[in-house]
Write an enzyme that holds these catalytic residues in place. Structure first.
Site, PDB file in Angstrom:
ATOM      1  CB  CYS A 143      -0.858   0.055   1.262  1.00  0.00           C
ATOM      2  SG  CYS A 143      -2.059  -1.285   1.381  1.00  0.00           S
ATOM      3  CE1 TYR A 172       5.110  -5.088 -11.376  1.00  0.00           C
ATOM      4  CE2 TYR A 172       4.326  -5.191  -9.122  1.00  0.00           C
ATOM      5  CZ  TYR A 172       4.071  -5.035 -10.461  1.00  0.00           C
ATOM      6  OH  TYR A 172       2.798  -4.824 -10.893  1.00  0.00           O
ATOM      7  N   GLY A 231      -1.211   1.000  -4.983  1.00  0.00           N
ATOM      8  CA  GLY A 231      -2.529   0.467  -4.663  1.00  0.00           C
ATOM      9  C   GLY A 231      -3.611   1.209  -5.406  1.00  0.00           C
ATOM     10  CG  ASP A 281       7.804  -9.125 -16.850  1.00  0.00           C
ATOM     11  OD1 ASP A 281       7.958  -7.966 -16.415  1.00  0.00           O
ATOM     12  OD2 ASP A 281       6.688  -9.691 -16.866  1.00  0.00           O
ATOM     13  CG  ASP A 282       8.715  -7.218 -12.932  1.00  0.00           C
ATOM     14  OD1 ASP A 282       8.207  -7.942 -12.069  1.00  0.00           O
ATOM     15  OD2 ASP A 282       8.051  -6.616 -13.800  1.00  0.00           O
ATOM     16  CG  ASN A 300       3.381  -0.641   2.619  1.00  0.00           C
ATOM     17  OD1 ASN A 300       2.758  -1.604   2.180  1.00  0.00           O
ATOM     18  ND2 ASN A 300       4.613  -0.365   2.262  1.00  0.00           N
ATOM     19  N   GLY A 301       1.857  -2.861   4.759  1.00  0.00           N
ATOM     20  CA  GLY A 301       2.460  -4.081   5.273  1.00  0.00           C
ATOM     21  C   GLY A 301       1.416  -5.117   5.568  1.00  0.00           C
TER      22      GLY A 301
HETATM   23  P1  AMP Z   1       2.153 -13.510 -13.505  1.00  0.00           P
HETATM   24  O1  AMP Z   1       1.364 -13.255 -14.729  1.00  0.00           O
HETATM   25  O2  AMP Z   1       1.327 -14.058 -12.397  1.00  0.00           O
HETATM   26  O3  AMP Z   1       3.386 -14.335 -13.744  1.00  0.00           O
HETATM   27  O4  AMP Z   1       2.620 -12.097 -12.962  1.00  0.00           O
HETATM   28  C1  AMP Z   1       3.811 -11.542 -13.390  1.00  0.00           C
HETATM   29  C2  AMP Z   1       3.606 -10.105 -13.714  1.00  0.00           C
HETATM   30  O5  AMP Z   1       2.973  -9.420 -12.642  1.00  0.00           O
HETATM   31  C3  AMP Z   1       4.931  -9.450 -13.964  1.00  0.00           C
HETATM   32  O6  AMP Z   1       4.827  -8.824 -15.219  1.00  0.00           O
HETATM   33  C4  AMP Z   1       5.107  -8.442 -12.872  1.00  0.00           C
HETATM   34  O7  AMP Z   1       5.457  -7.203 -13.451  1.00  0.00           O
HETATM   35  C5  AMP Z   1       3.775  -8.359 -12.163  1.00  0.00           C
HETATM   36  N1  AMP Z   1       3.880  -8.568 -10.703  1.00  0.00           N
HETATM   37  C6  AMP Z   1       4.772  -9.277 -10.043  1.00  0.00           C
HETATM   38  N2  AMP Z   1       4.503  -9.281  -8.718  1.00  0.00           N
HETATM   39  C7  AMP Z   1       3.399  -8.553  -8.543  1.00  0.00           C
HETATM   40  C8  AMP Z   1       2.616  -8.187  -7.414  1.00  0.00           C
HETATM   41  N3  AMP Z   1       2.897  -8.601  -6.206  1.00  0.00           N
HETATM   42  N4  AMP Z   1       1.533  -7.416  -7.629  1.00  0.00           N
HETATM   43  C9  AMP Z   1       1.199  -7.009  -8.857  1.00  0.00           C
HETATM   44  N5  AMP Z   1       1.896  -7.336  -9.949  1.00  0.00           N
HETATM   45  C10 AMP Z   1       2.979  -8.099  -9.814  1.00  0.00           C
END
Ligand code: AMP
Length: 490
Positions: free
Chosen positions: A2, A259, A30, A365-366, A102-103
């Site tokens: 958050c 991220y 958020g 991707d991250d 936040n947490g």
């Molecule tokens: P997924 O499709 O479930 O593999 O989600 C991966 C994607 O969601 C990546 O492109 C990240 O940029 C993003 N992501 C990773 N962790 C989170 C998170 N906790 N909340 C929202 N987005 C996320």
């Protein structure tokens, strides 16, 4: 995750404009709900579900008067979806306190079941939000003090009780009606929180926020990060006091750098932007070891851009924007079920054919969490005529639930869990996948900060810094998440 901002200005000033400016700067933390509570001579509040720009209208600003204020944007982890769970929370009597955090409180269920019922059998928590636990433990101590002569030491005692009773990761801000503003960070300092200041004609304005970008945008100079286990109290005459209530090792969340945080933020002295450049550089090393060749590097927008640029430079391949992101579709991750999430990837990311057709593409991707985003992306890349589709993630495989507030709490959803790289590849339909390893990730962020800071890497390693995470806690959190998203536990 958050985001929050809290401000204390000289008597007679109005802080609401700065609070809202700050909230807009952390909307990325958020999008589920937003709220503001101000205090001049009484609490004024406006909260609602949705984005900051949708919740607040001009007429609310006229009402939200006062020289103290707290604002919050919510990304639901515990609780969520309900109006009653929207922060900030406040109590009016016998001491007025407004608070946001936040947490995630890891023993929230236990506290609800045991602590509150035992101490005050008539008490009932009104919401499903774990902030209530922090607020009532904190307030319970302040209620025993003299509200008209509240001292920093009283606030310190209240935080010490929170640390004793409330487990988990939480950065907290708040105001005590007419008395001052407080901020504290859990003993391991997992969540970010930073103090800032600006000068006004009647003296300094103090602000505490989740990320430094909030201070930048709202016009405050960053002063310093709040330390792990520290409480800061700024009284109404704007005298600042600091107390170190716990001396556990500082373990900030590394996923903020991967991220969550904005790249223009600096967290605990480390620029998120530089951390991502460094992560891209070290991912390039991992990629080079694979011996493969590609024609183009394409990021998954937005967060992967910085790292992908540096990676492309390092491997000597052009960086291209292969996907155009529709900014007006929410984060796919927060869609309640897999079906909606999968459909929404296509709504959110549209490909540019010329960057794929006949090319060997490396998509960066991250992170890969459930794999929904990547599976779709690989399919789109193939539809666009890519000759080969390779993937690289600048964070390691996610394997363990985060009990500290990042929404990835259900184990069975991780695509990497129980699968080899080859099996992940087969699941995603790509030609190869490269992940950064944990040590390289940590070193990359350390290099960016020029420091040897250690981090919470629990979602990658299962090593929970608080040392008190039990299977029962993880099960409680998982059940909450599944219930909140309308899916069944099995
Ligand atoms: P997924 O499709 O479930 O593999 O989600 C991966 C994607 O969601 C990546 O492109 C990240 O940029 C993003 N992501 C990773 N962790 C989170 C998170 N906790 N909340 C929202 N987005 C996320």
């Amino acid at each position: 995750m958050c985001g929050f901002i809290s401000i204390l200005a000289p008597d007679g000033a109005d802080v609401v404009q700065d609070v809202l400016t700050g909230l807009l700067a952390i909307q990325h933390r958020g999008q589920d709900a937003a709220g503001v509570v101000t205090f001049g001579d009484k609490f004024q509040a406006k909260k609602g579900l949705g984005l900051v720009r949708d919740v607040f209208e001009q007429r609310h600003l006229a009402r939200l008067t006062g020289h103290m204020g707290v604002g919050h944007v919510r990304y639901p982890t515990v609780g969520g979806g309900e109006d009653t769970d929207v922060q900030p929370f406040w109590v009016d009597y016998p001491v007025g306190i407004a608070m946001a955090h936040n947490g995630n409180v890891t023993n929230f269920h236990e506290l609800r079941r045991d602590y509150f019922l035992k101490h005050t059998p008539q008490a009932r928590l009104a919401s499903n939000c774990d902030l209530e636990a922090v607020l009532y433990v904190f307030a319970g101590v302040l209620f025993q003090k003299r509200a008209d002569r509240l001292r920093g030491e009283d606030v310190r005692d209240a935080v010490a009780e929170v640390f004793r009773v409330v487990k988990g990761a939480y950065s907290v801000v708040g105001i005590v009606a007419g008395a001052g503003m407080f901020a504290f960070r859990d003993p391991f300092g997992i969540k970010p929180i930073i103090l800032g200041k600006k000068d006004g004609p009647d003296g300094p304005w103090w602000a505490v926020a989740s990320e430094s970008v909030v201070l930048d945008v709202a016009g405050y100079q960053p002063v310093r990060d709040v330390e792990a286990g520290e409480v800061i109290w700024i009284d109404n005459s704007r005298r600042v006091q600091s107390f170190k209530v716990s001396d556990r090792p500082h373990r900030p969340c590394i996923f903020e750098h991967v991220y969550f945080a904005r790249p223009d933020s600096v967290l605990d002295g480390i620029s998120v932007y530089e951390a991502r450049l460094s992560l891209g550089e070290s991912l390039a090393k991992a990629w080079k070891k694979s011996g493969r060749e590609v024609d183009v590097v394409i990021p998954v927008p937005e967060s992967a851009r910085t790292a992908a640029q540096r990676m492309a430079e390092e491997i000597g391949v052009p960086y291209r924007e292969g996907f155009v992101k529709n900014r007006y579709v929410g984060r796919t991750f927060i869609m309640p079920n897999d079906k909606q999430r999968q459909a929404s990837v296509r709504h959110k990311l549209n490909p540019i054919r010329v960057e794929f057709e006949g090319k060997r593409v490396l998509i960066v991707d991250d992170s890969i969490v459930r794999g929904n985003t990547m599976r779709q992306i690989v399919r789109i890349a193939r539809q666009m005529g890519a000759a080969e589709v390779h993937l690289a993630s600048y964070s390691p495989p996610l394997l363990h639930p985060c009990p500290y507030g990042i929404d990835m709490s259900t184990k069975r959803e991780f695509i990497a869990r129980g699968r080899t790289h080859e099996q992940i590849c087969a699941e995603l339909g790509c030609d190869s996948v490269v992940y950064q390893d944990v040590q390289s990730m940590v070193e990359a962020v350390q290099t960016a900060g020029g420091c040897a800071k250690k981090f919470c890497t629990a979602c990658f390693t299962g090593d929970y810094p608080t040392g008190d995470i039990t299977e029962a806690m993880l099960a409680d959190i998982e059940a909450d998440r599944l219930a909140a998203s309308g899916r069944e536990t099995s």
